[in-house]
Design a protein around this motif. Structure first.
Motif, short mmCIF file in Angstrom:
data_model
loop_
_atom_site.label_atom_id
_atom_site.label_comp_id
_atom_site.label_asym_id
_atom_site.label_seq_id
_atom_site.Cartn_x
_atom_site.Cartn_y
_atom_site.Cartn_z
N GLN A 115 -3.31 9.34 12.80
CA GLN A 115 -2.44 9.10 11.65
C GLN A 115 -2.65 7.69 11.11
N ALA A 116 -2.77 7.55 9.81
CA ALA A 116 -2.95 6.24 9.20
C ALA A 116 -1.67 5.42 9.30
N ALA A 117 -1.81 4.13 9.43
CA ALA A 117 -0.64 3.25 9.49
C ALA A 117 0.02 3.14 8.12
N TYR A 118 1.31 2.82 8.12
CA TYR A 118 2.06 2.63 6.89
C TYR A 118 2.87 1.35 7.02
N ALA A 155 0.84 -1.19 0.00
CA ALA A 155 0.00 0.00 0.00
C ALA A 155 0.89 1.25 0.00
N PRO A 156 0.50 2.30 -0.71
CA PRO A 156 1.31 3.53 -0.74
C PRO A 156 1.33 4.22 0.61
N LYS A 157 2.29 5.11 0.76
CA LYS A 157 2.41 5.86 2.01
C LYS A 157 1.21 6.81 2.14
N PRO A 158 0.50 6.76 3.28
CA PRO A 158 -0.67 7.64 3.45
C PRO A 158 -0.26 9.12 3.45
N ALA A 159 -1.13 9.95 2.95
CA ALA A 159 -0.88 11.39 2.97
C ALA A 159 -0.72 11.88 4.40
N GLY A 160 0.29 12.66 4.63
CA GLY A 160 0.51 13.22 5.96
C GLY A 160 1.20 12.29 6.93
N TRP A 161 1.62 11.10 6.47
CA TRP A 161 2.27 10.15 7.38
C TRP A 161 3.58 10.72 7.89
N GLN A 162 3.85 10.55 9.19
CA GLN A 162 5.07 11.04 9.80
C GLN A 162 5.83 9.88 10.42
N PRO A 163 7.15 9.84 10.25
CA PRO A 163 7.92 8.73 10.81
C PRO A 163 7.99 8.82 12.33
N GLY A 164 8.17 7.67 12.95
CA GLY A 164 8.28 7.59 14.40
C GLY A 164 8.25 6.14 14.81
N ALA A 165 8.31 5.90 16.10
CA ALA A 165 8.30 4.53 16.59
C ALA A 165 6.92 3.91 16.50
N ALA A 166 5.89 4.72 16.61
CA ALA A 166 4.53 4.20 16.60
C ALA A 166 3.63 5.15 15.82
N VAL A 167 2.46 4.64 15.44
CA VAL A 167 1.48 5.46 14.74
C VAL A 167 0.93 6.52 15.70
#
Length: 316
Positions: free
Chosen positions: A212-215, A196-208
């Motif tokens: 924020q949508a999961a990636y 699945a593509p990266k969700p719009a607005g997704w931000q990296p980190g240890a957890a969702v």
């Protein structure tokens, strides 16, 4: 069984791990750190070998030593820390492209993918997958096997060699390529699995984060086990997937890092799954929450891997 940290000194961009059965050591590269490394898991001793430019991938050589894909060329050393002897040049501009993922096939040819690495702007599909054949007495040959990729990755073969696996990471697709008895690809590659593509607005980190949508990440390096299943590292997905030859998810295993880069199977019985990871370019909060980023982790699995394929240097 939980993951075990094989190394505690992180790489910037760990990649290209392989288990050397004769030495009982795990080898890998740190691309951004410009070094080749190896570790003896029994003692924990780690050794580093500085490289003149970024090493995209490595493989062991028949008769001893290593073959290394540096930024634009293929080099070979007959022993650890030895002189790097040129084998072949890769036909691209090293100012905007470099060698990336690769490994040897059962015939001893070194397959190397490249990646577009512009100084500014997004990566473009101008990279390629090459086959370097040094068998015989003459100069090594370099064949461009396919083009139109931005980041060639995930190279592996099925146990019988009838299927070649690879991916172009930004496309989020793992592909298969049918091969004949001479391990020559036939026809066009087919999509095995599409992430699945990266969700719009997704931000990296240890957890969702809340709201924020999961990636699930995108496919990076891969390996194949003795049952023909394909293990894929999901970069930014914090997991590795085990896929059947038809693309069914057989296992989905979370890791203690956000950016796994490549799995391999090794150890004395072939049942240790090693996974390299990355920390370069990751945000400070993620690195604080996931301090093992860039380290190598291992996990015991039920199905062993395939022995690493060695590079055939011909009469060099």
């Amino acid at each position: 069984m939980p993951w075990t940290a094989v190394t505690t000194e992180p790489s910037q961009l760990g990649e290209s791990p392989f288990w050397h059965p004769g030495e009982r050591r795990l080898y890998w590269v740190d691309i951004d750190g410009r070094q080749v490394s190896r570790v003896d898991p029994a003692s924990g001793r780690v050794e580093h070998w500085p490289m003149p430019t970024e090493p995209g991938c490595i493989a062991p050589v028949r008769g001893g030593g290593l073959v290394v894909a540096l930024r634009a060329g293929i080099f070979m050393a007959r022993e650890w820390g030895g002189t790097l002897e040129p084998v072949a040049q890769l036909p691209f501009d090293p100012a905007t492209e470099r060698a990336n993922d690769g490994k040897c096939d059962a015939l001893g040819r070194f397959w190397v993918g490249s990646m577009h690495e512009p100084k500014a702007g997004p990566r473009q599909p101008v990279a390629a997958l090459y086959c370097v054949d040094a068998r015989g007495a003459g100069p090594a040959t370099v064949r461009r096997m396919l083009g139109g990729v931005a980041t060639a990755n995930g190279l592996a073969w099925s146990p019988g060699g009838e299927t070649l696996y690879w991916c172009d990471t930004p496309t989020h697709e793992i592909r298969t390529w049918r091969c004949d008895a001479a391990l020559e690809p036939q026809g066009e590659p087919q999509v095995l699995k599409r992430y699945a593509p990266k969700p719009a607005g997704w931000q990296p980190g240890a957890a969702v984060q809340p709201g924020q949508a999961a990636y699930g990440g995108r496919p990076d390096g891969g390996t194949v086990d003795a049952e023909g299943a394909y293990w894929s590292a999901a970069y930014e997905g914090g997991r590795v997937l085990r896929l059947s030859p038809t693309g069914e998810v057989l296992a989905d295993v979370a890791l203690p890092v956000r950016c796994p880069t490549m799995p391999c199977l090794g150890g004395d019985d072939g049942r240790t799954l090693f996974v390299t990871s990355a920390r370069q370019g990751r945000p400070a909060q993620e690195l604080a929450e996931l301090p093992g980023s860039g380290c190598i982790f291992s996990l015991q699995v039920e199905v062993p891997g395939l022995p690493v394929a060695f590079f055939d240097p011909g009469r060099r």
